[in-house]
Write a protein that holds these residues in place. Structure first.
Motif, PDB file in Angstrom:
ATOM      1  N   PHE A 150       0.818  -1.213   0.000  1.00 43.65           N
ATOM      2  CA  PHE A 150       0.000   0.000   0.000  1.00 43.65           C
ATOM      3  C   PHE A 150       0.853   1.265   0.000  1.00 43.65           C
ATOM      4  CE2 PHE A 150      -3.552  -2.746   0.932  1.00 43.65           C
ATOM      5  CZ  PHE A 150      -4.636  -2.057   0.391  1.00 43.65           C
ATOM      6  N   LYS A 151       1.960   1.254   0.732  1.00 44.21           N
ATOM      7  CA  LYS A 151       2.834   2.420   0.743  1.00 44.21           C
ATOM      8  C   LYS A 151       3.413   2.674  -0.640  1.00 44.21           C
ATOM      9  CE  LYS A 151       6.938   4.424   2.892  1.00 44.21           C
ATOM     10  NZ  LYS A 151       8.034   4.238   3.872  1.00 44.21           N
ATOM     11  N   GLU A 152       3.868   1.620  -1.309  1.00 43.73           N
ATOM     12  CA  GLU A 152       4.451   1.768  -2.644  1.00 43.73           C
ATOM     13  C   GLU A 152       3.393   2.171  -3.666  1.00 43.73           C
ATOM     14  OE1 GLU A 152       6.656  -1.807  -3.506  1.00 43.73           O
ATOM     15  OE2 GLU A 152       7.788  -1.641  -1.632  1.00 43.73           O
ATOM     16  N   GLU A 153       2.178   1.640  -3.533  1.00 46.32           N
ATOM     17  CA  GLU A 153       1.097   2.017  -4.441  1.00 46.32           C
ATOM     18  C   GLU A 153       0.718   3.482  -4.244  1.00 46.32           C
ATOM     19  OE1 GLU A 153      -1.896   1.312  -7.413  1.00 46.32           O
ATOM     20  OE2 GLU A 153       0.071   0.477  -6.888  1.00 46.32           O
ATOM     21  N   ASP A 154       0.689   3.929  -2.994  1.00 47.56           N
ATOM     22  CA  ASP A 154       0.397   5.335  -2.708  1.00 47.56           C
ATOM     23  C   ASP A 154       1.461   6.241  -3.312  1.00 47.56           C
ATOM     24  OD1 ASP A 154      -1.097   7.449  -1.028  1.00 47.56           O
ATOM     25  OD2 ASP A 154       0.963   7.671  -0.311  1.00 47.56           O
ATOM     26  N   ALA A 155       2.737   5.844  -3.177  1.00 45.01           N
ATOM     27  CA  ALA A 155       3.828   6.643  -3.760  1.00 45.01           C
ATOM     28  C   ALA A 155       3.723   6.684  -5.281  1.00 45.01           C
ATOM     29  CB  ALA A 155       5.171   6.054  -3.336  1.00 45.01           C
ATOM     30  N   ARG A 156       3.355   5.550  -5.875  1.00 44.21           N
ATOM     31  CA  ARG A 156       3.216   5.509  -7.339  1.00 44.21           C
ATOM     32  C   ARG A 156       2.122   6.460  -7.815  1.00 44.21           C
ATOM     33  NH1 ARG A 156       0.172   3.344 -11.190  1.00 44.21           N
ATOM     34  NH2 ARG A 156      -1.263   2.384  -9.698  1.00 44.21           N
ATOM     35  N   LEU A 157       0.982   6.454  -7.119  1.00 45.98           N
ATOM     36  CA  LEU A 157      -0.134   7.321  -7.513  1.00 45.98           C
ATOM     37  C   LEU A 157       0.199   8.796  -7.311  1.00 45.98           C
ATOM     38  CD1 LEU A 157      -3.111   5.236  -6.064  1.00 45.98           C
ATOM     39  CD2 LEU A 157      -2.442   5.480  -8.467  1.00 45.98           C
ATOM     40  N   ARG A 158       1.062   9.075  -6.331  1.00 49.58           N
ATOM     41  CA  ARG A 158       1.469  10.457  -6.070  1.00 49.58           C
ATOM     42  C   ARG A 158       2.702  10.845  -6.893  1.00 49.58           C
ATOM     43  NH1 ARG A 158      -0.304  12.605  -0.987  1.00 49.58           N
ATOM     44  NH2 ARG A 158      -1.635  11.151   0.139  1.00 49.58           N
ATOM     45  N   HIS A 159       3.210   9.903  -7.685  1.00 57.16           N
ATOM     46  CA  HIS A 159       4.414  10.116  -8.493  1.00 57.16           C
ATOM     47  C   HIS A 159       5.610  10.478  -7.611  1.00 57.16           C
ATOM     48  CE1 HIS A 159       1.812   9.960 -11.981  1.00 57.16           C
ATOM     49  NE2 HIS A 159       1.058  10.902 -11.458  1.00 57.16           N
ATOM     50  N   CYS A 160       5.675   9.807  -6.456  1.00 54.79           N
ATOM     51  CA  CYS A 160       6.796  10.023  -5.538  1.00 54.79           C
ATOM     52  C   CYS A 160       7.847   8.938  -5.754  1.00 54.79           C
ATOM     53  CB  CYS A 160       6.323   9.968  -4.086  1.00 54.79           C
ATOM     54  SG  CYS A 160       5.112  11.241  -3.669  1.00 54.79           S
ATOM     55  N   VAL A 161       9.071   9.270  -5.439  1.00 55.98           N
ATOM     56  CA  VAL A 161      10.166   8.301  -5.535  1.00 55.98           C
ATOM     57  C   VAL A 161      10.538   7.864  -4.126  1.00 55.98           C
ATOM     58  CG1 VAL A 161      12.537   7.903  -6.257  1.00 55.98           C
ATOM     59  CG2 VAL A 161      11.040   9.351  -7.656  1.00 55.98           C
ATOM     60  N   LEU A 162      10.466   6.568  -3.864  1.00 60.67           N
ATOM     61  CA  LEU A 162      10.820   6.044  -2.556  1.00 60.67           C
ATOM     62  C   LEU A 162      12.322   5.810  -2.466  1.00 60.67           C
ATOM     63  CD1 LEU A 162       7.945   3.435  -2.100  1.00 60.67           C
ATOM     64  CD2 LEU A 162       8.188   5.604  -0.900  1.00 60.67           C
ATOM     65  N   SER A 163      12.902   6.189  -1.358  1.00 56.29           N
ATOM     66  CA  SER A 163      14.344   6.000  -1.163  1.00 56.29           C
ATOM     67  C   SER A 163      14.590   4.605  -0.594  1.00 56.29           C
ATOM     68  CB  SER A 163      14.893   7.077  -0.219  1.00 56.29           C
ATOM     69  OG  SER A 163      14.209   7.042   1.017  1.00 56.29           O
ATOM     70  N   GLN A 164      14.488   3.617  -1.468  1.00 54.39           N
ATOM     71  CA  GLN A 164      14.682   2.228  -1.058  1.00 54.39           C
ATOM     72  C   GLN A 164      15.683   1.551  -1.978  1.00 54.39           C
ATOM     73  OE1 GLN A 164      10.055   1.450   0.430  1.00 54.39           O
ATOM     74  NE2 GLN A 164      10.943   0.164  -1.142  1.00 54.39           N
ATOM     75  N   GLN A 165      16.357   0.549  -1.429  1.00 57.03           N
ATOM     76  CA  GLN A 165      17.201  -0.295  -2.246  1.00 57.03           C
ATOM     77  C   GLN A 165      16.298  -1.211  -3.081  1.00 57.03           C
ATOM     78  OE1 GLN A 165      20.570  -0.021  -2.402  1.00 57.03           O
ATOM     79  NE2 GLN A 165      20.273   1.742  -1.063  1.00 57.03           N
ATOM     80  N   PRO A 166      16.761  -1.645  -4.251  1.00 60.15           N
ATOM     81  CA  PRO A 166      15.911  -2.481  -5.111  1.00 60.15           C
ATOM     82  C   PRO A 166      15.301  -3.687  -4.393  1.00 60.15           C
ATOM     83  CG  PRO A 166      17.856  -1.798  -6.311  1.00 60.15           C
ATOM     84  CD  PRO A 166      18.040  -1.323  -4.889  1.00 60.15           C
TER      85      PRO A 166
END
Length: 201
Positions: A150-166
């Motif tokens: 859900f966090k990654e989906e929310d970031a995708r919809l907001r066009h945000c880039v998550l600071s995570q390793q692959p």
């Protein structure tokens, strides 16, 4: 996204209670929830949401994805009878069924889980996965995965880039756990076959 130790402990206590006689009505309300919006209204979800560990955390209107994630967690865990934390959830899916050469949860089903395109679809796929595990699953790892999704989906919809390793993205984590579990089973089977062959010589 990882749940805290306090949240995991609260989740385990809640899960234990809904699987008792005392909580059977709450469990039943969640098992009838086929979609996310139905889970919102379930008595079992409210009892989890209102615990101190989740009430404030999932009540933040600026982070509505947390509320939805917890609803999916509750609706899926209502189908889990036993908590088994020895392996990650998708590693449990990737393990070979006894006497079989294929995973408990087929690769095709796993790909459908990976391609879940909505909250309702994720809920359906996870419920199917739990059924294939016959009601025994790592509930805290499953919950971690849902919150990450859900966090990654929310970031995708907001066009945000998550600071995570692959390797920290949930689809990568799930795939690694699933396929490595199958590889471990293959290695163990090959070792057992080699031992049997040696003993027969």
């Amino acid at each position: 996204m990882r749940l805290t130790g306090v949240q995991k402990a609260a989740l385990c206590r809640w899960h234990e209670r809904i699987n008792s006689m005392e909580g059977r009505r709450e469990r039943a309300s969640l098992r009838r929830s086929g979609e996310l919006q139905e889970a919102w209204l379930a008595e079992g979800f409210r009892s989890l949401l209102l615990t101190p560990a989740f009430k404030e955390y999932c009540g933040d209107r600026h982070q509505a994805w947390r509320f939805n994630a917890l609803a999916v967690v509750a609706a899926v865990l209502a189908h889990v009878r036993h908590h088994d934390e020895r392996r990650p959830f998708t590693a449990q899916l990737g393990r070979m069924a006894p006497g079989e050469s294929k995973p408990r949860f087929s690769e095709l089903r796993f790909m459908r889980l990976q391609r879940a395109s909505s909250s309702d679809d994720l809920l359906r796929q996870l419920r199917r996965a739990v059924r294939m595990l016959e009601g025994t699953a790592n509930i805290t790892d499953l919950a971690d995965g849902v919150f990450c999704w859900f966090k990654e989906e929310d970031a995708r919809l907001r066009h945000c880039v998550l600071s995570q390793q692959p390797g920290e993205f949930i689809h990568v984590r799930w795939a690694m756990d699933y396929y490595q579990a199958g590889s471990e089973d293959d290695a163990q089977q090959n070792s057992a076959d080699d031992s049997a062959e040696t003993n027969n010589q």
